[in-house]
Design an enzyme around this catalytic site. Structure first.
Site, PDB file in Angstrom:
ATOM      1  N   LEU A  70       0.834  -1.196   0.000  1.00  0.00           N
ATOM      2  CA  LEU A  70       0.000   0.000   0.000  1.00  0.00           C
ATOM      3  C   LEU A  70       0.877   1.257   0.000  1.00  0.00           C
ATOM      4  O   LEU A  70       1.950   1.254   0.607  1.00  0.00           O
ATOM      5  CB  LEU A  70      -0.832   0.044   1.279  1.00  0.00           C
ATOM      6  CG  LEU A  70      -2.258  -0.446   1.242  1.00  0.00           C
ATOM      7  CD1 LEU A  70      -2.891  -0.196   2.603  1.00  0.00           C
ATOM      8  CD2 LEU A  70      -3.061   0.222   0.154  1.00  0.00           C
ATOM      9  N   GLY A  71       0.439   2.294  -0.646  1.00  0.00           N
ATOM     10  CA  GLY A  71       1.201   3.547  -0.643  1.00  0.00           C
ATOM     11  C   GLY A  71       1.895   3.813  -1.971  1.00  0.00           C
ATOM     12  O   GLY A  71       2.361   4.919  -2.218  1.00  0.00           O
ATOM     13  N   CYS A  74       5.089   6.514  -4.222  1.00  0.00           N
ATOM     14  CA  CYS A  74       5.340   7.627  -3.308  1.00  0.00           C
ATOM     15  C   CYS A  74       5.833   7.140  -1.950  1.00  0.00           C
ATOM     16  O   CYS A  74       6.896   7.537  -1.478  1.00  0.00           O
ATOM     17  CB  CYS A  74       4.046   8.433  -3.170  1.00  0.00           C
ATOM     18  SG  CYS A  74       4.120   9.686  -1.904  1.00  0.00           S
ATOM     19  N   VAL A 269      24.438  10.340 -23.590  1.00  0.00           N
ATOM     20  CA  VAL A 269      25.021   9.030 -23.269  1.00  0.00           C
ATOM     21  C   VAL A 269      24.776   8.085 -24.435  1.00  0.00           C
ATOM     22  O   VAL A 269      23.662   7.993 -24.955  1.00  0.00           O
ATOM     23  CB  VAL A 269      24.386   8.483 -21.963  1.00  0.00           C
ATOM     24  CG1 VAL A 269      24.864   7.064 -21.694  1.00  0.00           C
ATOM     25  CG2 VAL A 269      24.735   9.392 -20.796  1.00  0.00           C
ATOM     26  N   HIS A 474       7.864  38.459  12.115  1.00  0.00           N
ATOM     27  CA  HIS A 474       9.302  38.657  12.022  1.00  0.00           C
ATOM     28  C   HIS A 474       9.980  38.017  13.230  1.00  0.00           C
ATOM     29  O   HIS A 474       9.470  38.156  14.334  1.00  0.00           O
ATOM     30  CB  HIS A 474       9.635  40.154  12.004  1.00  0.00           C
ATOM     31  CG  HIS A 474      11.113  40.413  12.017  1.00  0.00           C
ATOM     32  ND1 HIS A 474      11.877  40.267  10.886  1.00  0.00           N
ATOM     33  CD2 HIS A 474      11.936  40.781  13.015  1.00  0.00           C
ATOM     34  CE1 HIS A 474      13.141  40.549  11.187  1.00  0.00           C
ATOM     35  NE2 HIS A 474      13.209  40.865  12.482  1.00  0.00           N
TER      36      HIS A 474
HETATM   37  C1  LIG Z   1      12.538   8.584  -6.402  1.00  0.00           C
HETATM   38  C2  LIG Z   1      11.229   9.329  -6.510  1.00  0.00           C
HETATM   39  C3  LIG Z   1      10.990  10.420  -5.706  1.00  0.00           C
HETATM   40  C4  LIG Z   1       9.786  11.109  -5.797  1.00  0.00           C
HETATM   41  N1  LIG Z   1       9.587  12.185  -4.992  1.00  0.00           N
HETATM   42  C5  LIG Z   1       8.427  12.866  -5.078  1.00  0.00           C
HETATM   43  C6  LIG Z   1       8.179  13.969  -4.227  1.00  0.00           C
HETATM   44  O1  LIG Z   1       9.015  14.332  -3.399  1.00  0.00           O
HETATM   45  N2  LIG Z   1       7.011  14.620  -4.341  1.00  0.00           N
HETATM   46  C7  LIG Z   1       6.063  14.241  -5.260  1.00  0.00           C
HETATM   47  O2  LIG Z   1       5.009  14.868  -5.337  1.00  0.00           O
HETATM   48  N3  LIG Z   1       6.262  13.187  -6.070  1.00  0.00           N
HETATM   49  C8  LIG Z   1       7.411  12.500  -5.997  1.00  0.00           C
HETATM   50  N4  LIG Z   1       7.597  11.405  -6.802  1.00  0.00           N
HETATM   51  C9  LIG Z   1       6.540  11.036  -7.754  1.00  0.00           C
HETATM   52  C10 LIG Z   1       5.411  10.270  -7.033  1.00  0.00           C
HETATM   53  O3  LIG Z   1       5.949   9.166  -6.343  1.00  0.00           O
HETATM   54  C11 LIG Z   1       4.363   9.816  -8.030  1.00  0.00           C
HETATM   55  O4  LIG Z   1       3.960  10.904  -8.832  1.00  0.00           O
HETATM   56  C12 LIG Z   1       3.152   9.245  -7.311  1.00  0.00           C
HETATM   57  O5  LIG Z   1       3.502   8.129  -6.525  1.00  0.00           O
HETATM   58  C13 LIG Z   1       2.059   8.851  -8.303  1.00  0.00           C
HETATM   59  O6  LIG Z   1       0.979   8.344  -7.603  1.00  0.00           O
HETATM   60  P1  LIG Z   1      -0.046   7.314  -8.256  1.00  0.00           P
HETATM   61  O7  LIG Z   1      -1.052   7.008  -7.197  1.00  0.00           O
HETATM   62  O8  LIG Z   1      -0.520   7.836  -9.541  1.00  0.00           O
HETATM   63  O9  LIG Z   1       0.808   6.014  -8.609  1.00  0.00           O
HETATM   64  P2  LIG Z   1       1.800   5.098  -7.775  1.00  0.00           P
HETATM   65  O10 LIG Z   1       2.280   5.756  -6.556  1.00  0.00           O
HETATM   66  O11 LIG Z   1       2.813   4.610  -8.739  1.00  0.00           O
HETATM   67  O12 LIG Z   1       0.880   3.883  -7.303  1.00  0.00           O
HETATM   68  C14 LIG Z   1       0.315   2.987  -8.199  1.00  0.00           C
HETATM   69  C15 LIG Z   1       0.013   1.675  -7.488  1.00  0.00           C
HETATM   70  O13 LIG Z   1      -0.764   0.851  -8.352  1.00  0.00           O
HETATM   71  C16 LIG Z   1      -0.356  -0.486  -8.213  1.00  0.00           C
HETATM   72  N5  LIG Z   1      -0.740  -1.204  -9.427  1.00  0.00           N
HETATM   73  C17 LIG Z   1      -0.299  -0.971 -10.688  1.00  0.00           C
HETATM   74  N6  LIG Z   1      -0.913  -1.794 -11.551  1.00  0.00           N
HETATM   75  C18 LIG Z   1      -1.746  -2.555 -10.829  1.00  0.00           C
HETATM   76  C19 LIG Z   1      -2.661  -3.578 -11.162  1.00  0.00           C
HETATM   77  N7  LIG Z   1      -2.833  -3.979 -12.426  1.00  0.00           N
HETATM   78  N8  LIG Z   1      -3.365  -4.151 -10.173  1.00  0.00           N
HETATM   79  C20 LIG Z   1      -3.212  -3.754  -8.879  1.00  0.00           C
HETATM   80  N9  LIG Z   1      -2.362  -2.785  -8.511  1.00  0.00           N
HETATM   81  C21 LIG Z   1      -1.648  -2.184  -9.473  1.00  0.00           C
HETATM   82  C22 LIG Z   1       1.141  -0.394  -8.009  1.00  0.00           C
HETATM   83  O14 LIG Z   1       1.644  -1.533  -7.357  1.00  0.00           O
HETATM   84  C23 LIG Z   1       1.254   0.863  -7.141  1.00  0.00           C
HETATM   85  O15 LIG Z   1       1.243   0.548  -5.777  1.00  0.00           O
HETATM   86  C24 LIG Z   1       8.793  10.684  -6.719  1.00  0.00           C
HETATM   87  C25 LIG Z   1       9.019   9.562  -7.526  1.00  0.00           C
HETATM   88  C26 LIG Z   1      10.221   8.879  -7.424  1.00  0.00           C
HETATM   89  C27 LIG Z   1      10.454   7.682  -8.288  1.00  0.00           C
END
Ligand SMILES: Cc1cc2nc3c(=O)[nH]c(=O)nc-3n(C[C@H](O)[C@H](O)[C@H](O)COP(=O)(O)OP(=O)(O)OC[C@H]3O[C@@H](n4cnc5c(N)ncnc54)[C@H](O)[C@@H]3O)c2cc1C
Length: 495
Positions: A70-71, A74, A269, A474
């Site tokens: 979960l989570g 992010c 690269v 301030h």
């Molecule tokens: C190194 C790094 C640092 C970052 N730092 C920041 C930050 O500081 N601030 C910020 O705003 N953003 C940051 N981001 C970006 C941020 O993590 C993403 O934009 C965000 O997590 C997107 O949320 P989401 O819910 O769309 O998808 P995700 O967080 O990718 O979650 C998607 C979920 O869906 C699940 N899933 C996928 N397909 C299926 C399926 N078919 N069936 C069931 N489950 C499935 C996956 O397992 C996953 O848990 C960072 C990203 C990275 C890689």
């Protein structure tokens, strides 16, 4: 006669007679159950869990399908673990500078392994909190990989084995994204990792090569630089952080280079070869071919929507390559099916995914909401921090908008001086005609928190006078925003 408890927003008057109240409540409850909408959310990242909670708050019967932890990215592989490590590096910096404040400390050492363990504990603690939130909102968590088999049907390959069919009136796709491995010779070789791989490491590399000077690449570069790793960044474009205001990338490049980081911009690269256990990166820059060898190579060249397994095309749902196409209500080409977060754009931000989660859930529950992507703050948790919202000076120029620019440097801030911070600035961009503030760019202390005020200023269309006449305490970091706004008129007080 007293008002009956309000269910579903309706308030009626009934007799105070107890059995009457009970009957009325039961009638309203059964009406609400009959109206209950079943919502299935695919993906438990910030977009998906926010959508699930919002739909549940609005009375939906919600199922959340997640194949992994979960989570999402992010919490498990993105925002939170990187910030936990960056915070450790920041603490190390503070301890090393303690003498400046008159505090004597003995020899300072650190263990990267223990920093990584703390990062994992932080992630786990937040994941437990999330599980509790789902339970609190009576959201059913289904652990497995989901696939769309129709506009109201989802099939889940359960992690525990077997297949489960779910029927839902509304579906929200929140499957997120995964790191891209470029089709470069050697990109899948030994010692070449994406952000997922780097975060799983428990030993610190002595030499790190980062391919890609965007937010993810630069945060890792800054982290390892601070810990003493020799860092080289290779960026194809002429500047690092190419979407930020030019002054921001120039200032950050200056500070990183001063700290000993090698920044090679305009570097393309061409190949990675692993010789004697160490990856060597070949790149072309200004017509010359060169090589650099590291212990680890980080590929930070972007992310890709994780939609392949969802079977979208088979059910006629329109996509642009891997990205799901949605309208302003976040509805896809299939009625009642919504998509949010990285699944619609590949690379994104957690707060945007969460905002979209709320909008999609509200629409799924019968409301009419449109997403506003005008004002999305961008943050970088390096030292110094970076944060921005609205137009860059270059974008304003390209749009032919006449603007005034005001800059306030942290050197002139009393609060920054108490913290021992001198580098960076706050830059405000205001329209020339009516002084409406259209962009704010910050490099320096607490930038990632300060940007919240700037977002409000832009959202409510405030001008320089309105901001300047809003009293700021301030000494605070927030005063710098007022000073930079006044600087657009050449009227900053402390500079
Ligand atoms: C190194 C790094 C640092 C970052 N730092 C920041 C930050 O500081 N601030 C910020 O705003 N953003 C940051 N981001 C970006 C941020 O993590 C993403 O934009 C965000 O997590 C997107 O949320 P989401 O819910 O769309 O998808 P995700 O967080 O990718 O979650 C998607 C979920 O869906 C699940 N899933 C996928 N397909 C299926 C399926 N078919 N069936 C069931 N489950 C499935 C996956 O397992 C996953 O848990 C960072 C990203 C990275 C890689």
């Amino acid at each position: 006669v007293v008002p009956a408890p309000s269910l579903g927003g309706a308030t009626t008057s009934v007799e105070t007679e107890p059995s009457g109240i009970v009957q009325e409540a039961e009638a309203l409850l059964s009406q609400r159950v009959a109206n209950e909408v079943s919502v299935t959310v695919i993906g438990g990242g910030p977009g998906g869990y926010t959508a699930a909670i919002r739909a549940a708050q609005l009375g939906g019967k919600v199922t959340l399908v997640e194949r992994d932890e979960l989570g999402g990215t992010c919490l498990n592989r993105g925002c939170i673990p990187t910030k936990a490590l960056l915070e450790a590096a920041e603490t190390l910096r503070t301890v090393r500078r303690a003498r400046d404040w008159g505090i004597e400390v003995g020899p300072v050492s650190f263990s990267f392994e223990k920093m990584a363990q703390r990062m994992q504990r932080t992630v786990k603690q937040l994941r437990t909190g999330l599980e509790f939130l789902l339970e609190k909102h009576k959201i059913e968590l289904v652990r497995g990989t989901a696939r769309l088999v129709g506009p109201t049907q989802v099939e889940v390959q359960m992690n525990a084995g077997g297949v489960r069919a779910i029927q839902a009136e509304r579906i929200i796709l929140a499957a997120g994204s995964v790191p891209v491995r470029p089709s470069l010779p050697g990109a899948d070789g030994l010692g070449v990792v994406t952000s997922d791989g780097l975060l799983a490491m428990t030993t610190q590399p002595e030499r790190l090569i980062v391919i890609g000077g965007g937010a993810v690449g630069i945060e890792f570069a800054a982290l390892f630089q601070e810990l003493g790793t020799q860092v080289t960044v290779l960026e194809m474009l002429p500047t690092i952080l190419p979407t930020e205001d030019r002054d921001v990338s120039v200032e950050l490049s200056r500070l990183f280079e001063r700290a000993g980081m090698t920044l090679l911009t305009g570097a393309r690269v061409t190949e990675i070869v692993n010789l004697a256990g160490e990856p060597t990166v070949t790149y072309q820059r200004a017509g010359t071919t060169s090589e650099v060898t590291g212990e680890v190579v980080l590929l930070a060249v972007g992310r890709k929507a994780e939609t392949e397994a969802l079977g979208l095309r088979a059910v006629g749902l329109e996509c642009d390559r891997a990205n799901v196409i949605v309208n302003d209500r976040l509805e896809t080409s299939l009625r009642g099916v919504y998509a949010i977060g990285d699944a619609v754009r590949g690379v994104g931000l957690a707060h945007l995914a969460m905002a979209e989660g709320v909008v999609a859930a509200e629409n799924a529950m019968g409301q009419h909401r449109e997403i506003d992507r005008e004002l999305v703050p961008n943050c970088l948790y390096t030292h110094p921090e970076v944060a921005s919202v609205g137009l860059t000076e270059q974008a304003a120029q390209q749009a032919g908008l006449a603007v005034r620019v005001g800059k306030f440097t942290w050197r002139a801030s009393g609060r920054a001086a108490t913290m021992g911070e001198r580098e960076g600035f706050v830059k405000v961009i205001a329209r020339e005609d009516d002084e409406t503030i259209v962009g704010v760019h910050i490099v320096g202390p607490r930038a990632t928190d300060l940007i919240a005020e700037a977002v409000l200023v832009l959202k409510f269309g405030m001008n320089v006078t309105e901001l300047a006449e809003t009293m700021h305490a301030h000494p605070t970091f927030a005063e710098a925003l007022v000073e930079a706004a006044l600087a657009t008129r050449g009227e900053a007080i402390h500079q």
